[in-house]
Write a protein that holds these residues in place. Structure first.
Motif, PDB file in Angstrom:
ATOM      1  N   GLN A   1       1.843   0.134   9.829  1.00  0.00           N
ATOM      2  CA  GLN A   1       0.605  -0.621   9.624  1.00  0.00           C
ATOM      3  C   GLN A   1       0.662  -1.320   8.277  1.00  0.00           C
ATOM      4  O   GLN A   1       1.169  -0.767   7.318  1.00  0.00           O
ATOM      5  CB  GLN A   1      -0.592   0.329   9.618  1.00  0.00           C
ATOM      6  CG  GLN A   1      -0.971   0.818  10.990  1.00  0.00           C
ATOM      7  CD  GLN A   1      -1.346  -0.306  11.917  1.00  0.00           C
ATOM      8  OE1 GLN A   1      -1.904  -1.308  11.486  1.00  0.00           O
ATOM      9  NE2 GLN A   1      -1.010  -0.191  13.172  1.00  0.00           N
ATOM     10  N   PRO A   2       0.142  -2.524   8.240  1.00  0.00           N
ATOM     11  CA  PRO A   2       0.150  -3.238   6.964  1.00  0.00           C
ATOM     12  C   PRO A   2      -0.799  -2.595   5.966  1.00  0.00           C
ATOM     13  O   PRO A   2      -1.690  -1.882   6.357  1.00  0.00           O
ATOM     14  CB  PRO A   2      -0.359  -4.618   7.329  1.00  0.00           C
ATOM     15  CG  PRO A   2      -1.075  -4.459   8.621  1.00  0.00           C
ATOM     16  CD  PRO A   2      -0.423  -3.325   9.324  1.00  0.00           C
TER      17      PRO A   2
ATOM     18  N   LEU B   1       2.564   7.870   3.949  1.00  0.00           N
ATOM     19  CA  LEU B   1       2.264   9.286   4.094  1.00  0.00           C
ATOM     20  C   LEU B   1       1.340   9.558   5.266  1.00  0.00           C
ATOM     21  O   LEU B   1       1.060  10.691   5.594  1.00  0.00           O
ATOM     22  CB  LEU B   1       1.611   9.800   2.811  1.00  0.00           C
ATOM     23  CG  LEU B   1       2.592   9.917   1.666  1.00  0.00           C
ATOM     24  CD1 LEU B   1       1.883   9.866   0.346  1.00  0.00           C
ATOM     25  CD2 LEU B   1       3.368  11.205   1.806  1.00  0.00           C
ATOM     26  N   SER B   2       0.860   8.479   5.856  1.00  0.00           N
ATOM     27  CA  SER B   2      -0.225   8.676   6.813  1.00  0.00           C
ATOM     28  C   SER B   2       0.248   8.929   8.226  1.00  0.00           C
ATOM     29  O   SER B   2       0.346  10.055   8.689  1.00  0.00           O
ATOM     30  CB  SER B   2      -1.114   7.460   6.804  1.00  0.00           C
ATOM     31  OG  SER B   2      -0.381   6.352   7.275  1.00  0.00           O
ATOM     32  N   SER B   3       0.604   7.844   8.888  1.00  0.00           N
ATOM     33  CA  SER B   3       0.752   7.951  10.321  1.00  0.00           C
ATOM     34  C   SER B   3       2.088   8.561  10.681  1.00  0.00           C
ATOM     35  O   SER B   3       2.968   8.726   9.862  1.00  0.00           O
ATOM     36  CB  SER B   3       0.594   6.565  10.898  1.00  0.00           C
ATOM     37  OG  SER B   3       1.114   5.640   9.988  1.00  0.00           O
ATOM     38  N   GLY B   4       2.249   8.855  11.937  1.00  0.00           N
ATOM     39  CA  GLY B   4       3.510   9.366  12.396  1.00  0.00           C
ATOM     40  C   GLY B   4       3.700  10.837  12.081  1.00  0.00           C
ATOM     41  O   GLY B   4       4.650  11.461  12.504  1.00  0.00           O
TER      42      GLY B   4
ATOM     43  N   MET C   1       0.834  -1.193   0.000  1.00  0.00           N
ATOM     44  CA  MET C   1       0.000   0.000   0.000  1.00  0.00           C
ATOM     45  C   MET C   1       0.866   1.238   0.000  1.00  0.00           C
ATOM     46  O   MET C   1       1.405   1.651   1.019  1.00  0.00           O
ATOM     47  CB  MET C   1      -0.892  -0.019   1.236  1.00  0.00           C
ATOM     48  CG  MET C   1      -2.236  -0.521   0.961  1.00  0.00           C
ATOM     49  SD  MET C   1      -2.766  -2.204   1.240  1.00  0.00           S
ATOM     50  CE  MET C   1      -1.622  -3.355   0.761  1.00  0.00           C
ATOM     51  N   ASN C   2       1.011   1.781  -1.172  1.00  0.00           N
ATOM     52  CA  ASN C   2       2.020   2.813  -1.350  1.00  0.00           C
ATOM     53  C   ASN C   2       1.749   4.065  -0.546  1.00  0.00           C
ATOM     54  O   ASN C   2       2.641   4.813  -0.252  1.00  0.00           O
ATOM     55  CB  ASN C   2       2.097   3.193  -2.826  1.00  0.00           C
ATOM     56  CG  ASN C   2       2.541   2.015  -3.643  1.00  0.00           C
ATOM     57  OD1 ASN C   2       3.244   1.151  -3.113  1.00  0.00           O
ATOM     58  ND2 ASN C   2       2.127   1.935  -4.886  1.00  0.00           N
ATOM     59  N   ARG C   3       0.494   4.278  -0.230  1.00  0.00           N
ATOM     60  CA  ARG C   3       0.189   5.544   0.393  1.00  0.00           C
ATOM     61  C   ARG C   3       0.400   5.540   1.889  1.00  0.00           C
ATOM     62  O   ARG C   3       0.439   6.575   2.507  1.00  0.00           O
ATOM     63  CB  ARG C   3      -1.258   5.915   0.102  1.00  0.00           C
ATOM     64  CG  ARG C   3      -1.468   6.373  -1.313  1.00  0.00           C
ATOM     65  CD  ARG C   3      -2.930   6.449  -1.599  1.00  0.00           C
ATOM     66  NE  ARG C   3      -3.486   5.117  -1.622  1.00  0.00           N
ATOM     67  CZ  ARG C   3      -4.682   4.817  -1.174  1.00  0.00           C
ATOM     68  NH1 ARG C   3      -5.421   5.732  -0.648  1.00  0.00           N
ATOM     69  NH2 ARG C   3      -5.120   3.594  -1.245  1.00  0.00           N
TER      70      ARG C   3
END
Lengths: 287, 266
Positions: A286-287, A6-9, A1-3
């Motif tokens: 996350q996976p 960009l999400s968490s952290g 999941m390439n995106r």
């Protein structure tokens, strides 16, 4: 999941203008949360039931722990042992192969990066149930050579956890300036071995740990391959136990779910703690 | 890598083309046209489609609600881990959870029957058949949607909302003209991923249904482990081929949509 990278952290964002108002948010999350809590609550309620007479108590929980390793749940404990061993084996295989490969590609062969990414993500698109059809003949050959021990599954699991481990390690790798670090270490007279062990691995600690934990969670939860190749792991043993004693199976499931939850929570923390906002956003793992 | 990924896949797909003596044949592939097999593919298809759509909608709503929560905060950490557990780890345990919830003696069943006089199994027990798979599937589809769609929603920049407001746009123009077009590829991509996930999922169905094989993965199980119909292993290969084709199409669509969605996430 390439995106996902960009999400968490990411550092706490300012209140987003398009975010829902607080009551709306609470309402949506409350409803979904309640609906999702029902099966878990039902599981707990189920384990507390006192036979046909009705009423609730903790007798089944205490019976499970009183029996210990010698009780009637020995098969489950053996299976748990198998699963834990497999998880460790898988982690070892994946990390020993993946970390050096990724580092080598990153430092020496950047052109291969697309190819490696494609290969590592590929297993996601091949269902385990399809893989097992082809694994059956492969394993009958392997069984002829080294026997049909449970540990041989670690190779197959290595493939199924590859995408998750890859994402965790690669996004850590992207956030660290590996080239400069290794060149600096080389200039200061370090050999490749100590560059790898004393400079790069400590810097990639977070990605490696996250990858390892995800691999453990996936292996402990794997059912398809183990069941169709007739190997005994935690999940297949749970199914067998559930036919004879559903209460124990549900108690053990609750414990396993709880364990996996804590494990992933720790991964999340690992991702959050050492984040430097100035760099590229770091992975949550996350996976 | 080669031995455990490429070889099995090639064998899995390849066995679909050979008969028991090892000669090349199209007969087993033609077995895909068998009404039972077609029925299984049809069942798998609508089960995956239905749970993907419901899961995507509910999951998107949850993501929208989570938008207000700070991304490093405890709420997000808990939701993230919980989603990970339920989406990746559940399998067998979800089957148990639903037996405890809406099984014949399940909590919800009993409460509904004793307190409200509603018997959800009035027309027979459906938990162990096709309709019974829908709820457990949704239960792991929603968390997966949260995992895959949250990053896209979070990539919506607050500046876009501000720009919209400065130019005199209302909340509805923001969502209709700006957010939805940007989010559409991500949403469809996640939908496809959910579909693929449901299509290839095996553990929950295997633990829940012990007899009959209404969906493709269960058909593969019975073709692999059948004791009454010998020599059907090649059918498993043909079924695997069918699944690979469907998954290939879905993943191709996913990567195409992903490439489109990525334009807005730099």
């Amino acid at each position: 999941m390439n995106r996902s990278e960009l999400s968490s952290g990411r550092p706490a964002a300012p209140a987003v203008a398009h975010a829902p108002s607080r009551p709306v948010r609470t309402a949506i999350l409350g409803v979904i949360g309640l609906v999702f809590a029902v099966p878990i609550v039902a599981m707990v309620e189920f384990t507390l039931r006192k036979g046909l007479g009705g009423g609730h108590d903790f007798s089944r929980w205490s019976a499970l722990f009183a029996g210990g390793a010698s009780g009637q749940y020995r098969p489950v404990l053996t299976a748990l042992g198998n699963s834990v061993g497999l998880a460790l084996g898988t982690v070892l295989i994946v990390l020993l192969l993946l970390v050096p490969t990724l580092l080598l590609v990153h430092l020496r062969f950047p052109r291969l990066r697309r190819l490696i990414e494609f290969v590592c993500i590929l297993p996601i698109s091949i269902p385990a149930i399809v893989l097992v059809v082809g694994l059956a003949p492969v394993y009958s050959v392997i069984a002829g050579i080294v026997g049909s021990g449970v540990w041989t599954l670690a190779f197959a699991y290595g493939i199924t956890v590859l995408p998750f481990a890859y994402r965790a390690i690669q996004s850590n790798l992207d956030g660290v300036d590996v080239r400069t670090l290794s060149e600096a270490a080389r200039t200061l007279g370090a050999g490749w071995g100590s560059v790898l062990l004393r400079v790069l691995v400590p810097n990639l600690r977070r990605g490696i740990l996250a990858g390892a934990f995800i691999a453990i969670a996936v292996v402990l939860g794997e059912f398809t391959i183990a069941s169709l190749l007739n190997r005994i792991t935690l999940q297949t043993a749970l199914v067998v136990v559930s036919k004879a004693d559903p209460y124990t199976a549900v108690i053990l499931s609750l414990l396993a779910l709880g364990f996996a939850f804590v494990l992933l929570l720790v991964i999340g923390r690992l991702g959050a703690v050492r984040t430097r906002p100035a760099r590229r956003p770091t992975p949550g793992g996350q996976p | 890598m080669l031995l455990f990924l490429v070889v099995p896949t090639v064998i899995a797909v390849g066995t679909g083309f050979v008969d028991q003596d090892g000669a090349f044949t199209l007969a087993t592939v033609a077995a895909l046209g068998d009404p039972v097999v077609l029925g299984a593919f049809f069942n798998s298809f609508w089960l995956s489609a239905l749970t993907a759509v419901i899961g995507a909608t509910v999951g998107a709503a949850a993501c929208y609600a989570l938008l207000g929560a700070p991304s490093g905060g405890p709420l997000r950490a808990v939701v993230d881990s919980l989603s990970g557990v339920l989406a990746q780890f559940g399998g067998v345990m979800l089957a148990f959870a639903f037996i405890a919830t809406i099984g014949i003696q399940g909590m919800v069943t009993v409460v509904l029957r004793d307190s409200f006089g509603v018997d959800i199994f009035a027309d027979g027990v459906w938990l162990y058949e096709m309709p019974g798979l829908v709820l457990p599937y949704i239960y792991f589809q929603v968390p997966l949607m949260i995992i895959t769609f949250m990053p896209a929603l979070q990539a919506l920049k607050p500046t876009w909302a501000e720009a919209n407001a400065t130019l005199g746009g209302s909340r509805s123009t923001y969502w209709l003209r700006i957010a939805l077009p940007i989010l559409a590829p991500s949403f469809l991509g996640s939908l496809l991923l959910l579909f693929a996930n449901a299509f290839s999922s095996y553990a929950t169905a295997a633990a829940l249904t012990s007899q009959g094989s209404q969906i493709v993965p269960l058909q593969i199980r019975s073709a692999l482990t059948s004791e009454t119909l010998l020599g059907r292993e090649n059918l498993a290969g043909a079924l695997a081929l069918g699944m690979v084709v469907v998954m290939g199409l879905v993943m191709f669509g996913y990567s195409a949509l992903q490439a489109r969605a990525a334009r807005w996430q730099r």
